[in-house]
Design a protein around this motif. Structure first.
Motif, PDB file in Angstrom:
ATOM      1  N   TYR A 268       1.034  -1.116  -0.063  1.00  0.00           N
ATOM      2  CA  TYR A 268      -0.180  -0.288  -0.215  1.00  0.00           C
ATOM      3  C   TYR A 268       1.010   0.800  -0.131  1.00  0.00           C
ATOM      4  CZ  TYR A 268      -4.297  -2.767   1.014  1.00  0.00           C
ATOM      5  OH  TYR A 268      -5.655  -3.882   1.037  1.00  0.00           O
ATOM      6  N   ALA A 269       2.073   1.232   0.662  1.00  0.00           N
ATOM      7  CA  ALA A 269       3.305   2.411   0.769  1.00  0.00           C
ATOM      8  C   ALA A 269       3.394   2.108  -0.159  1.00  0.00           C
ATOM      9  CB  ALA A 269       3.535   2.387   2.004  1.00  0.00           C
ATOM     10  N   TRP A 270       3.903   1.895  -1.188  1.00  0.00           N
ATOM     11  CA  TRP A 270       5.031   2.240  -2.259  1.00  0.00           C
ATOM     12  C   TRP A 270       3.868   2.503  -3.072  1.00  0.00           C
ATOM     13  CZ3 TRP A 270       9.435   2.790  -2.601  1.00  0.00           C
ATOM     14  CH2 TRP A 270       9.798   2.600  -4.108  1.00  0.00           C
ATOM     15  N   GLU A 271       2.707   1.622  -3.451  1.00  0.00           N
ATOM     16  CA  GLU A 271       1.996   2.263  -4.593  1.00  0.00           C
ATOM     17  C   GLU A 271       1.480   3.432  -4.379  1.00  0.00           C
ATOM     18  OE1 GLU A 271      -2.192   0.514  -7.119  1.00  0.00           O
ATOM     19  OE2 GLU A 271      -2.019   0.375  -4.491  1.00  0.00           O
ATOM     20  N   LEU A 272       1.139   3.811  -3.088  1.00  0.00           N
ATOM     21  CA  LEU A 272       0.559   5.090  -2.801  1.00  0.00           C
ATOM     22  C   LEU A 272       1.562   6.617  -3.483  1.00  0.00           C
ATOM     23  CD1 LEU A 272      -1.480   7.413  -2.311  1.00  0.00           C
ATOM     24  CD2 LEU A 272      -0.943   7.531   0.541  1.00  0.00           C
ATOM     25  N   LEU A 273       2.935   5.606  -2.334  1.00  0.00           N
ATOM     26  CA  LEU A 273       4.353   7.038  -3.209  1.00  0.00           C
ATOM     27  C   LEU A 273       4.280   7.080  -4.415  1.00  0.00           C
ATOM     28  CD1 LEU A 273       6.101   6.256  -0.124  1.00  0.00           C
ATOM     29  CD2 LEU A 273       4.647   7.771  -0.340  1.00  0.00           C
ATOM     30  N   THR A 274       4.444   5.972  -5.253  1.00  0.00           N
ATOM     31  CA  THR A 274       4.520   6.154  -6.262  1.00  0.00           C
ATOM     32  C   THR A 274       3.652   6.630  -7.590  1.00  0.00           C
ATOM     33  OG1 THR A 274       5.010   4.289  -6.655  1.00  0.00           O
ATOM     34  CG2 THR A 274       7.439   4.613  -5.192  1.00  0.00           C
ATOM     35  N   SER A 275       2.339   6.267  -7.265  1.00  0.00           N
ATOM     36  CA  SER A 275       1.690   5.832  -7.925  1.00  0.00           C
ATOM     37  C   SER A 275       1.618   7.578  -8.863  1.00  0.00           C
ATOM     38  CB  SER A 275       0.007   5.673  -7.878  1.00  0.00           C
ATOM     39  OG  SER A 275       0.009   4.458  -7.823  1.00  0.00           O
TER      40      SER A 275
ATOM     41  N   PHE B 105       6.124  10.460  -6.000  1.00  0.00           N
ATOM     42  CA  PHE B 105       6.989  10.431  -6.134  1.00  0.00           C
ATOM     43  C   PHE B 105       8.134   9.249  -6.873  1.00  0.00           C
ATOM     44  CE2 PHE B 105       5.761  11.573  -2.266  1.00  0.00           C
ATOM     45  CZ  PHE B 105       6.230  12.478  -1.336  1.00  0.00           C
ATOM     46  N   ASP B 106       9.112  10.080  -7.350  1.00  0.00           N
ATOM     47  CA  ASP B 106       9.838   9.284  -8.020  1.00  0.00           C
ATOM     48  C   ASP B 106      10.648   8.322  -7.822  1.00  0.00           C
ATOM     49  OD1 ASP B 106      12.163   8.062  -9.575  1.00  0.00           O
ATOM     50  OD2 ASP B 106      12.209  10.598 -11.022  1.00  0.00           O
TER      51      ASP B 106
END
Length: 886
Positions: free
Chosen positions: A103-110, A119-120
């Motif tokens: 969840y954290a990675w998808e929200l940050l990098t989408s 986020f890049d």
């Protein structure tokens, strides 16, 4: 990207992923060991620890938080702020590490276009606990992070616990690389200024005990239900997404900073010292506004002291920027406009909130003026005595008693060519902090470990039947003695008893707990207190009067009916007084606290000036007219939004769930949200008699009233007193005020005449006192007991005249007397005596020590006193010895 948009994207994302969106809890936490909600997880502690069953499997929120332990760092770094908002997603026995990381990675990098934060991936680093190979592997698999961007830290940085036995676990933090301009290469392990933490994922998977420190404890096994607790700093994400250097320059904070710039005429970015001040102002004004919105008001203790400190630091910073006139009307309005899109209540309640801030600023500006006068005197005395440094005790007195900032004391002293003894000041400050920490630690120790209630709360909420029944049959779910769960308690013991149902009201909403008894086969319990130690659970503190009570026993709760009826009268009367206040003073006069007990009510409300006698009479008449009219009292349980739509008052600082109880008295005339007990019709209240009205803060007043039979007895006693006075003074009742005023005037005139005669008689002793001068050491001395003085001022006047008549030769005068049963001594020295090193302050202090008190003053004139009137002659002997030994 605006701060509010970041928060909304967060909530939308997790709502789409089946999380219940939970509104922010108040900044004022229910946890008695905390002043404020200091982290996003605080409201969820009962669910995370298992004390209260979680009402949902997964949730997300934006939680308001306040931290003041790093207040001195505010404005100096990019990330220290007192008020901040924590974005959190929570899993209670549902998803675990893989879900949290995904969840954290998808929200940050989408991409932003897809609802993400954009986020890049190349800018993100993570840390994991040193032994958490699972988390490291998940980061590699889910995010594709190379090994060098996954750093391992120890327990100090990457392990979470409450500091108590219970749940704990490793955590994984996500960092953003701000670029080479902000520091060195190498990730968070090398530079945490360049690499800024934005999100912390806590994997709550173990149970610990024998907690010796943050990093030293025993892991006793895995939790049966593993939880996820995450926190992403909204302000940190905002300053990164908005391309500014720090949180103070984001859209919710910068408008206050800009307004301070306008008011001061100075430029932001021109001076490091001024920039820190601008940032302090921006942070503290926003923090103060948010605290006010959650019911905190300025005071000298607890939460109110923290709020007062924030406001006074703001005023001090504005003063250092060259502004010494009121600025809060401008600054708070700027913060309101910046924060209201996220918190609409700030605009709705702004008139009330700003009144506290404006009153506090006016009060402190007066404090600064009076403190400056005291400081000026201290500076002059220091220079007169040849000192180069202002005593630390003087600086501490100004800080502690008058709220005078130490840096302002230093600044004014330096302008006069003096330093300040900071070592002594810091020592006194540290002693004060140590006392405060000891007090806080003692309070924390006094609180039972709430995990003891877990098994009882897991059985469901305690059913309260007391709205309709004074007696309820139930069963004993638990017994606690000294905070420990036991199977029974016996005669003579004090214990806590947990029941499935109860008719006894637990203290809340300003209404104190019911009195009563709990009985069963072979036992009787006297109820000492009724509380809600955790949400939804009622605990009865009892003394076992007979027999023994055990888990599983059938029991009956019996309310003291007379006490309950009197308490209900007081609580309903409080609603009537509130309505009468608003009818008389206007809608801004709203409740700020209350206490209701049998026959008595205390009611605090927002208002900045004393009520006239006419206004108090009008309020009392309106409330008693409602009693006379026998208004119907009705209650309804309904949704919070529906109750608000109907005009129900959600009282300032109170916390409400989605479902509330609305109490109407006379329909909409008085309509409030309230869980207390009430009468059926207003006539049952009987009588309301206001007996007191006073200030309890810069913008708060308090009224007190007696209710029902207590009000009648009070009025009957006053009637008897009036009858006694009319008889004794032989004056009709309506003429009593004039007659008493006449007698008072005559008495004052007589006292004044007597004082004049006593002063004249004392003055007539001057020649005799001069004649009694003796030589003590190298000076002429008059050391005498002058009985019959009316005041210390009279003794001082005689001492000065005797010193004058002794001429230029070195002379010391020490005169003592007993004034109003307390000894006083005045010491005066002339120039020649002081040249020999004889100081009045030191002599007065020596004498006062014999009298059991203290003394001191200037070198030429000083005063001492004490409690032992029989030691006057001994005190004078102490002065004589000091002169002979000089």
């Amino acid at each position: 990207m605006k701060t509010a948009e970041i928060a909304q994207r967060y909530l939308d994302y997790f709502e789409k992923n089946d999380h219940v969106i939970v509104p922010s809890a108040s900044l004022v936490t229910d946890d008695p060991s905390l002043l404020f909600t200091v982290a996003g997880m605080v409201p969820f502690i009962p669910y995370l620890t298992g004390v209260v069953p979680a009402p949902y499997a997964r949730a997300a929120d934006v939680q308001k938080c306040i931290r003041t332990n790093d207040i001195e760092e505010v404005g100096k770094t990019a990330r220290h702020g007192t008020f901040f908002q924590m974005l959190g997603n929570w899993s209670f026995g549902d998803y675990f590490k893989e879900g949290a990381i995904s969840y954290a990675w998808e929200l940050l990098t989408s991409s932003e276009a897809d609802g993400g934060l954009g986020f890049d991936e190349r800018d993100l680093w993570v840390t994991v606990y040193e032994d958490d190979d699972d988390a490291a592997a998940l980061w590699r698999r889910i995010a594709g992070l190379p090994e060098e961007r996954i750093q391992r830290f120890g327990k100090e940085d990457n392990y979470w616990s409450t500091g108590q036995p219970g749940p704990a676990g490793p955590c994984s933090e996500i960092y953003f690389d701000r670029g080479p301009a902000y520091g060195r290469e190498g990730g968070p392990a090398v530079d945490d200024s360049r690499f800024t933490e934005i999100w912390n994922l806590v994997f709550m998977q173990y149970s610990i005990n024998n907690v010796r420190s943050k990093t030293d404890f025993d892991v006793v096994g895995e939790l049966p239900n593993k939880n996820i607790d995450t926190g992403m700093g909204l302000e940190r994400v905002a300053f990164i997404k908005q391309g500014v250097d720090n949180m103070y320059e984001t859209d919710q904070v910068r408008p206050v900073l800009d307004r301070a710039v306008d008011l001061s005429g100075r430029r932001y970015g021109a001076s490091h010292e001024d920039d820190v001040r601008f940032r302090v102002i921006a942070d503290h004004v926003r923090s103060s506004l948010m605290l006010l919105s959650d019911g905190v008001t300025p005071s000298n203790e607890g939460r109110g002291y923290i709020l007062r400190r924030l406001m006074r630091r703001t005023i001090r910073a504005m003063r250092l920027l060259g502004v010494d006139v009121p600025t809060f009307p401008e600054l708070f309005a700027a913060s309101r406009d910046a924060m209201a899109p996220a918190y609409p209540e700030l605009a709705r309640d702004y008139d009330r909130l700003s009144s506290y801030a404006i009153a506090e600023e006016e009060t402190f500006l007066r404090t600064l003026a009076s403190g400056s006068t005291i400081l000026d005197t201290a500076v002059a005395d220091t220079k007169r005595s040849g000192g180069a440094s202002l005593a630390g005790a003087e600086a501490f007195l100004l800080h502690d008693t008058y709220g005078f900032p130490i840096d302002l004391t230093v600044e004014i002293a330096e302008e006069a060519g003096l330093s300040v003894d900071r070592d002594a000041f810091d020592t006194l400050m540290q002693e004060q902090r140590s006392r405060a920490k000891a007090d806080a630690k003692a309070r924390k120790r006094a609180i039972a470990d709430h995990s003891v209630y877990r098994e009882f709360r897991a059985l469901g909420e305690t059913t309260f039947t007391g709205y309709t029944d004074f007696e309820t049959e139930t069963r004993v779910l638990g017994v606690l003695v000294d905070g420990v769960s036991v199977d029974r308690a016996t005669a003579g013991q004090t214990a806590e008893v947990i029941l499935a149902d109860t008719s006894l009201y637990a203290e809340s909403g300003g209404q104190i707990a019911d009195k009563g008894i709990i009985v069963g086969a072979g036992f009787e319990l006297d109820v000492l207190d009724v509380q809600k130690p955790v949400p939804g659970l009622v605990s009865h503190t009892v003394e076992v009067k007979a027999g023994e009570v055990a888990v599983g026993h059938a029991a009956t709760t019996i309310v003291d009916a007379a006490n309950r009826r009197a308490a209900a009268q007081a609580h309903s009367a409080t609603h009537l007084v509130h309505a009468a206040l608003r009818d008389t003073l206007g809608k801004t006069a709203t409740q700020a606290g209350s206490l209701n007990r049998a026959g008595y009510l205390r009611f605090d409300f927002s208002w900045s000036q004393a009520l006239s006698a006419e206004t108090k009479t009008e309020i009392e008449e309106i409330a008693n007219t409602a009693v006379r009219d026998n208004l119907e009292v009705t209650t309804r349980v309904l949704a919070l939004d529906e109750a608000r739509d109907l005009g129900a008052m959600a009282l300032f600082g109170e916390k409400y769930g989605d479902t509330v109880r609305m109490v109407d008295i006379g329909g909409p005339w008085s309509r409030e949200l309230c869980a207390g007990t009430h009468v059926r019709t207003s006539a049952e209240i009987g009588l309301i008699s206001l007996v007191g009205e006073a200030s309890v803060g810069a913008a708060n007043r308090r009224v007190e009233a007696l209710v029902g039979m207590d009000a009648f007895r009070s009025l009957a006693a006053e009637r008897a007193l009036v009858a006694e006075l009319t008889s004794a003074l032989k004056t009709p009742r309506e003429q009593l005020p004039a007659r008493i005023a006449e007698l008072s005037s005559s008495l004052k005139a007589a006292e004044k005449k007597i004082a004049a005669l006593e002063a004249r008689a004392l003055g007539e002793k001057i020649p005799d006192l001069v004649a009694r001068a003796t030589r003590e050491g190298n000076v002429r001395a008059v050391v005498q007991n002058v009985a019959g003085a009316a005041s210390a001022d009279d003794v001082r006047a005689v001492a000065l005249q005797v010193r004058e008549r002794l001429g230029a030769e070195a002379a010391v005068v020490a005169l003592a007397s007993v004034v109003a049963d307390r000894p006083v001594i005045i010491v005066a020295t002339n120039d020649a005596a002081r040249a020999q090193g004889l100081k009045a302050g030191a002599l007065a202090k020596a004498a006062a020590g014999v009298l059991g008190g203290g003394g001191g003053g200037r070198d030429d004139l000083a005063q001492g006193g004490g409690t032992d009137a029989g030691a006057v002659d001994a005190a004078l002997d102490a002065v004589t010895r000091a002169l002979r030994n000089a």
